[in-house]
Write a protein that holds these residues in place. Structure first.
Motif, PDB file in Angstrom:
ATOM      1  N   CYS B  57      -1.388  14.599 -11.053  1.00 53.53           N
ATOM      2  CA  CYS B  57      -0.764  14.921 -12.341  1.00 53.53           C
ATOM      3  C   CYS B  57      -1.826  15.532 -13.261  1.00 53.53           C
ATOM      4  CB  CYS B  57      -0.182  13.651 -12.960  1.00 53.53           C
ATOM      5  SG  CYS B  57       0.336  13.892 -14.677  1.00 53.53           S
ATOM      6  N   CYS B  60      -2.376  12.636 -16.188  1.00 50.80           N
ATOM      7  CA  CYS B  60      -2.890  11.294 -15.926  1.00 50.80           C
ATOM      8  C   CYS B  60      -3.688  11.207 -14.621  1.00 50.80           C
ATOM      9  CB  CYS B  60      -1.752  10.269 -15.911  1.00 50.80           C
ATOM     10  SG  CYS B  60      -0.704  10.392 -14.467  1.00 50.80           S
ATOM     11  N   CYS B  69       3.564  14.299 -14.116  1.00 44.52           N
ATOM     12  CA  CYS B  69       4.396  13.244 -13.526  1.00 44.52           C
ATOM     13  C   CYS B  69       5.482  12.790 -14.494  1.00 44.52           C
ATOM     14  CB  CYS B  69       3.534  12.073 -13.075  1.00 44.52           C
ATOM     15  SG  CYS B  69       2.966  11.005 -14.415  1.00 44.52           S
ATOM     16  N   CYS B  72       4.191  10.744 -17.602  1.00 41.47           N
ATOM     17  CA  CYS B  72       3.544  11.532 -18.661  1.00 41.47           C
ATOM     18  C   CYS B  72       4.557  12.396 -19.412  1.00 41.47           C
ATOM     19  CB  CYS B  72       2.448  12.418 -18.067  1.00 41.47           C
ATOM     20  SG  CYS B  72       0.984  11.487 -17.559  1.00 41.47           S
TER      21      CYS B  72
HETATM   22 ZN   LIG Z   1       0.921  11.787 -15.249  1.00 48.31          ZN
END
Ligand SMILES: [Zn+2]
Ligand SMILES: [Zn+2]
Lengths: 198, 198
Positions: B57, B60, B69, B72
Motif C-alpha cells: 500500500c 501504510c 489499501c 487507508c
Molecule cells: Zn494502506
C-alpha cells in the motif's frame, strides 16, 4: 478490512505443508512475499512443474518423469533381486552403500493401522504382482526397523511366502527403532551382507 | 540414476521457506506429491497469484491488492492518528483491541544492525514522508518491546521529533521482551490507553 484475500489464501494454502500451523504459515508467507520473491516464484513453478510431470514408476512405484524409471529400465542392474523400501529417501540410502545392484520397490509409506493405512491402502497387490514377474528370485525387505516398518515387513513376508517367493530381511545391523534415512551407509552395508532368510 | 530433476528442483525450491533444511524440504516434497496433490496444486496457484497481485500500500506499506489499501482509503478512520507496527500480524493484533480507529504504517521489519538492516534498508524515509502529510497529528509507536523493537521505536521517535511531529509509545503493559503477536488483546488495549508521550 482484513488482509487481502490473496494473502489469506496463500497462508491457508501453506498449511498443506506437514507440521505447519497458522502462525508458521503466516511467517512463511511474509518471508516469501517480503524477503524472497524470487525464491517464491521458483517454488510456485517447481511445484506446478513437479505436479505436472511426476508420476509413479510402473515397476518400482517411486517418483519418475517417465512410465518406467531409468533404474528399472537399466539392463546393467540385477533384475533377479527386488529390494522393498518405504520411501525414496530409503532407496537413496541403499544406493549409497554401493553394495546393491538389484532393483527396488518403493512402498511410498508403511502399514499403519492407527492412520487407517492397511495392505489395501498401501497397494500391496501392486508389489505382489511386481514380485511375481518371473524374473525376481529374491525379495529383500528393507523397511525401517521401527514397529510399523517391522510389521510391514512381516505382513509382506507372509504374503510373498504364500506365493513361493524367496524373502529376506536386512540384518539387525540397523539399530532397533532406527530409520534408514538417519543411519550411516556403512551400517546399512553390513545389514545388507548379513541379511537373513525369512 | 538419482531422483528425477523435477523432484530435486522442488526439494531445492522448498528451502526458500524459513527454517526449512534439506531433510525437512524432502519430507515436505514427498508429502505434497504423495499425500496431498490437491493441496500442492492449491499452494502453487496461491503463491503465483499472491506474487502477481500483491504489492505494498502506498500509504501504510502493508500488503495490498490495490495501490491504496481499503483501510487507508476508509474516510471513517481517524486520519490524524498513525500507528507504526513492525508486521501485518501486529496490525491485526491492534485491530483486535477494537480501541483504535486511526491509520497504520507497517515497517515490514525492524532495525537490526546485526542483519544489516538500518534506517535505509527499512525505508524509514517513506514513513517520515507519510507522517508529514499534514493530516497526521500523532504517531503512535507500536513496535515490539524486544531490544530491536525498542531501538527501532527510539530511532523513529528522534527522527519524527526533529520534524516537529508528536510521537507516543504504547505503554509497557506489553511484557518486556514480548511480541505483540503473542500478547492477548486486553493487555494491548491497556497499553494503548496508557501510551506515553515521547
Ligand atoms: Zn494502506
Ligand atoms: Zn522404477
Amino acid at each position: 478490512m482484513s488482509s487481502p484475500s490473496s494473502l489469506d489464501e496463500l497462508i491457508e494454502a501453506l498449511r498443506a505443508l506437514p507440521s505447519v500451523g497458522p502462525k508458521s504459515a503466516q511467517r512463511m508467507a511474509y518471508h516469501l512475499l517480503q524477503r524472497d520473491q524470487r525464491g517464491a516464484g521458483r517454488l510456485a513453478r517447481a511445484l506446478a512443474h513437479a505436479l505436472e510431470v511426476l508420476r509413479h514408476c510402473e515397476r518400482c512405484n517411486t517418483f519418475s518423469e517417465t512410465d518406467i524409471c531409468q533404474r528399472c529400465a537399466n539392463p546393467q542392474r540385477d533384475h533377479s533381486l527386488l529390494c522393498v523400501v518405504e520411501m525414496p529417501a530409503d532407496l537413496a540410502m541403499m544406493e549409497q552403500t554401493q553394495l546393491y545392484n538389484g532393483l527396488y520397490y518403493v512402498l511410498m509409506g508403511r502399514l499403519s493401522p492407527l492412520d487407517g493405512i492397511g495392505p489395501r491402502e498401501l497397494r500391496l497387490d501392486k508389489l505382489l504382482a511386481r514380485a511375481s514377474d518371473g524374473a525376481v528370485k529374491e525379495v529383500i525387505l528393507a523397511t525401517n526397523f521401527t514397529n510399523e516398518g517391522e510389521a510391514t515387513a512381516h505382513v509382506i513376508a507372509e504374503l510373498l511366502a504364500a506365493r513361493g517367493v524367496r524373502v529376506s530381511r536386512l540384518s539387525r545391523g540397523v539399530p532397533v527403532g532406527g530409520e534408514l534415512e538417519h543411519t550411516d551407509s556403512g551400517t546399512i552395508a553390513q545389514a545388507l551382507v548379513e541379511r537373513r532368510a525369512l
